[in-house]
Design a protein around this motif. Structure first.
Motif, PDB file in Angstrom:
ATOM      1  N   ASP A   1       0.944  -1.330  -0.134  1.00  7.56           N
ATOM      2  CA  ASP A   1       0.169  -0.208  -0.257  1.00  7.56           C
ATOM      3  C   ASP A   1       1.094   1.136   0.022  1.00  7.56           C
ATOM      4  O   ASP A   1       0.837   1.850  -1.006  1.00  7.56           O
ATOM      5  CB  ASP A   1      -1.123   0.360   1.273  1.00  7.56           C
ATOM      6  CG  ASP A   1      -1.772   1.133   0.843  1.00  7.56           C
ATOM      7  OD1 ASP A   1      -2.721   1.164   0.346  1.00  7.56           O
ATOM      8  OD2 ASP A   1      -1.530   1.818   1.882  1.00  7.56           O
TER       9      ASP A   1
ATOM     10  N   ARG B   1       2.385   1.542  -3.423  1.00  2.72           N
ATOM     11  CA  ARG B   1       1.284   2.216  -4.529  1.00  2.72           C
ATOM     12  C   ARG B   1       1.400   3.584  -4.127  1.00  2.72           C
ATOM     13  O   ARG B   1       1.144   4.535  -4.901  1.00  2.72           O
ATOM     14  CB  ARG B   1       0.623   1.278  -4.339  1.00  2.72           C
ATOM     15  CG  ARG B   1       1.296   0.223  -5.166  1.00  2.72           C
ATOM     16  CD  ARG B   1      -0.769  -0.898  -5.029  1.00  2.72           C
ATOM     17  NE  ARG B   1      -0.590  -2.024  -5.332  1.00  2.72           N
ATOM     18  CZ  ARG B   1      -0.415  -2.310  -7.066  1.00  2.72           C
ATOM     19  NH1 ARG B   1      -0.024  -1.515  -8.545  1.00  2.72           N
ATOM     20  NH2 ARG B   1      -0.162  -4.334  -7.052  1.00  2.72           N
ATOM     21  N   SER B   2       1.176   4.069  -2.765  1.00  2.00           N
ATOM     22  CA  SER B   2       0.278   5.184  -2.740  1.00  2.00           C
ATOM     23  C   SER B   2       1.529   6.419  -3.048  1.00  2.00           C
ATOM     24  O   SER B   2       1.258   7.900  -2.924  1.00  2.00           O
ATOM     25  CB  SER B   2       0.280   5.163  -1.291  1.00  2.00           C
ATOM     26  OG  SER B   2      -1.014   4.627  -1.036  1.00  2.00           O
TER      27      SER B   2
ATOM     28  N   ALA C   1       4.194  -3.933  -7.905  1.00  3.83           N
ATOM     29  CA  ALA C   1       3.527  -2.952  -6.530  1.00  3.83           C
ATOM     30  C   ALA C   1       4.879  -1.609  -6.556  1.00  3.83           C
ATOM     31  O   ALA C   1       4.842  -1.014  -5.537  1.00  3.83           O
ATOM     32  CB  ALA C   1       3.745  -3.680  -5.781  1.00  3.83           C
TER      33      ALA C   1
END
Length: 302
Positions: free
Chosen positions: A88, A91-92, A118
């Motif tokens: 996460d 990806r952010s 990713a």
């Protein structure tokens, strides 16, 4: 899900000093972590410690405050092989973060592909017994062979006394091997003594071995914590890290280790850690290799 922090847990410094040392443009913090947040990404049942939350937003805010351009986020042992928080964060990041995962031996090719997409570019093997349970070496070799095919590297974390027993295993790994924190040398010993000389010989004899020259706060035995404005923080670690940087300038990385899991005596100021860099990489050419060129080559080469 509610988690209670481990007794005596030290939370990360919420207001680090601004470094005096000016990072080169494009500098990478090549060793940091995210913890949770636990209500979104629960900690692993088999964990050896329970930390405070340390979110991607807080990591990226630290990146900007210190002057880094990018991060390499290493899977924390408290999350086991559940890499969702790491993925996460990558990806952010808008392409500004890469990851080093921890994976199960039975991971599928599809799952490996998803991790690669990713931003994961490495897998970590941890040999510090107080942090993880033993994984059979044949399983680790199988993992190493599979990730080598993706162009990933292996990050190894061990303590200096264990290098003789691990030498042959590390020598057989089929890709780049990155050693965390110089193999945790005992800095009360001589920099040219038998123990550290063995690590230098290991790097000299294996051109695929790199080293992170990070975590002086974990290695230092010189007394009270370093503070902002101190001319030479963590000075007893300097000869060890500087020797590795000057001997192997194309195979070194540096990172903050934020949010500093399992520190026992003091929580380091990340601004002071950045100021430590000038002591171990004293020229702009060495600083650029350590902070820009080497991590870019390893993590952003495509």
């Amino acid at each position: 899900m509610k988690f209670q922090k481990s007794p005596g847990w030290l939370d990360w410094c919420s207001e680090p000093s601004r470094p005096v040392f000016l990072l080169p443009e494009g500098a990478v913090d090549a060793h940091c972590h995210v913890f949770g947040p636990a209500d979104i990404f629960p900690f692993a049942a088999e964990r050896k410690y329970t930390p405070c939350d340390a979110s991607k937003e807080q990591l990226f805010a630290l990146r900007d405050r210190l002057g880094f351009s990018r991060n390499v986020i290493v899977q924390a042992t408290c999350h086991g092989t559940d890499n969702r928080a790491l993925v996460d964060a990558c990806r952010s990041s808008g392409g500004r973060a890469r990851g080093v995962a921890s994976i199960r031996p039975d991971i599928s090719d599809g799952e490996l592909h998803d991790l690669h997409e990713a931003g994961v570019r490495g897998v970590r093997f941890n040999f510090v017994r107080r942090l993880v349970d033993f994984t059979p070496r044949d399983e680790l070799l199988d993992i190493a062979g599979r990730v080598a095919g993706l162009g990933w590297h292996i990050v190894v974390y061990f303590e200096s006394a264990d290098l003789p027993d691990l030498w042959d295993f590390f020598s057989g790994l089929p890709t780049i091997v990155v050693v965390d924190h110089m193999g945790r040398p005992d800095v009360t010993k001589n920099v040219d003594g038998e123990q550290f000389e063995l690590f230098v010989r290991f790097m000299r004899e294996h051109e695929n071995v790199w080293s992170k020259v990070s975590c002086p706060d974990r290695l230092s035995a010189s007394g009270p914590p370093a503070v902002a404005g101190e001319a030479r923080p963590y000075r007893d670690v300097v000869p060890f890290a500087r020797r590795i940087v000057e001997t192997f300038p194309d195979r070194v990385l540096w990172g903050t280790d934020w949010p500093h899991p399992n520190v026992r005596d003091h929580m380091p100021d990340d601004g002071v850690l950045v100021d430590f860099i000038a002591q171990i990489a004293p020229t702009r050419a060495l600083q650029r290799k350590l902070l820009v060129d080497n991590p870019a080559r390893l993590y952003w080469r495509e």
